[in-house]
Scaffold this motif. Structure first.
Motif, PDB file in Angstrom:
ATOM      1  N   ARG A  25      -3.754 -65.864 -47.639  1.00 48.48           N
ATOM      2  CA  ARG A  25      -5.111 -66.247 -47.809  1.00 48.48           C
ATOM      3  C   ARG A  25      -5.663 -66.203 -49.341  1.00 48.48           C
ATOM      4  NH1 ARG A  25      -9.535 -65.957 -44.325  1.00 48.48           N
ATOM      5  NH2 ARG A  25      -8.010 -66.350 -42.784  1.00 48.48           N
TER       6      ARG A  25
ATOM      7  N   GLU B 242      -6.465 -63.318 -38.228  1.00 52.95           N
ATOM      8  CA  GLU B 242      -7.302 -64.413 -38.950  1.00 52.95           C
ATOM      9  C   GLU B 242      -8.674 -63.937 -39.156  1.00 52.95           C
ATOM     10  OE1 GLU B 242      -6.388 -67.029 -40.742  1.00 52.95           O
ATOM     11  OE2 GLU B 242      -4.184 -66.793 -40.113  1.00 52.95           O
TER      12      GLU B 242
ATOM     13  N   ASP C 207     -10.635 -62.735 -42.729  1.00 55.93           N
ATOM     14  CA  ASP C 207     -12.216 -63.256 -42.999  1.00 55.93           C
ATOM     15  C   ASP C 207     -12.966 -62.065 -43.151  1.00 55.93           C
ATOM     16  OD1 ASP C 207     -11.302 -66.062 -42.477  1.00 55.93           O
ATOM     17  OD2 ASP C 207     -12.068 -66.139 -40.557  1.00 55.93           O
TER      18      ASP C 207
END
Length: 307
Positions: free
Chosen positions: A24, A212, A216
């Motif tokens: 990421r 995921e 975030d």
């Protein structure tokens, strides 16, 4: 802190959550992963991310990984086996965090994000907010995480560090390893499709969050929370029982096994039978989980079977 154009270190960067975070962050930052590969895999470290291989309690490894030009450290390296009832786990996890903050302090790096755990709360009322007290962990793992949080608090309040602490629910997704309930059930059913042994009574009920969503939320917290010591629960607003996880795994595998329960309300020594974290503080910061706990489990099962 804006996570763009920075030099960032991810300890445990070849592990489950750490390797996903490296992926990421790598698009917009210079990322260094440090890992002894005891719980991680070299191939999980993405291209373009430098890997420093070794144990952070070795001063040479810490010096190679954490240099004066680093903007922040994401400290994920730990013995993460919550079922391990061994005082050595407490010592090991604390030594790792001590080594990281001592090296940071030595070279003038002052920003650290740390993966803690819902286990610091022990058996607490649900949903459990970040300011719940008294903190009474019932596992060695939970005790180690609480001790590490305490050390980071000292550095935040007495040595000008900025600290972000994430108290995780159960994080699931690709690269989740045997020992966690989902890959454990898949492995058992691949071995014997007719019978599944479930630890405890199957009514243990916890919050599951897809990796995921976890990424975030972690990035959002670093970019929007700026107190010296920032503590946030990361989880979903719902829970999933162990028996429901078994049902989802069996359904996704097209099986109809008989369940055998080992009995008792705990799956292992130190197991918290029921956990749901309050995410109101995270919501007030502007972030909401995208799905339910059941959704995270089902998605993770499908990813594991497809992988």
């Amino acid at each position: 802190m804006e996570l763009s154009g920075k030099r960032l270190v991810v300890t445990g960067g070849a592990g489950f959550v750490g390797s996903h975070l490296c992926e990421r962050l790598a698009d917009d930052n210079d990322v260094v992963a440090v890992d002894d590969l005891s719980n991680g895999e070299r191939e999980w470290v993405p291209d373009g991310v430098e890997l420093v291989e070794g144990d952070l309690t070795d001063p040479d490894v810490a010096a190679a990984a954490i240099t004066a030009d680093v903007d922040a450290v994401f400290h994920f390296a730990a013995d993460k086996n919550a079922a391990r009832d061994d005082i050595d786990q407490y010592r090991r996890n604390n030594r790792l965090t001590e080594a990281v903050v001592e090296r940071m302090h030595e070279v003038g790096v002052s920003k650290i994000a740390f993966t803690s755990s819902s286990t610091v709360y022990g058996e607490a009322p649900r949903p459990t907010p970040e300011d719940y007290a008294p903190m009474e962990p019932i596992s060695i793992y939970g005790a180690s995480k609480l001790a590490e949080e305490s050390l980071l608090s000292v550095y935040a309040h007495s040595h000008d560090f900025t600290v972000w602490v994430y108290r995780f629910a159960n994080i699931v997704g690709p690269r989740l390893q045997i020992g966690a309930v989902i890959p454990d059930f898949v492995d058992k059913l691949e071995d014997d499709p007719t019978t599944l042994t479930i630890l405890g009574d199957g009514r243990q009920e916890k919050s599951y969050m897809h990796v995921e969503d976890c990424l975030d939320a972690m990035v959002h917290v670093v970019e929007h929370a700026d107190a010296p010591f920032n503590v946030y629960n990361l989880g979903t607003r719902t829970t999933t029982s162990v028996t429901t996880i078994a049902d989802i795994v069996a359904e996704e595998m097209g099986l109809d096994p008989e369940y055998e329960f080992t009995g008792g309300e705990r799956g292992w020594v130190g197991d918290v039978p029921r956990m749901r974290l309050s995410v109101e503080k995270l919501s007030a910061l502007g972030w909401e989980p995208s799905g339910s706990s059941d959704d995270a489990v089902r998605r993770s099962v499908r990813e594991l079977l497809d992988g």
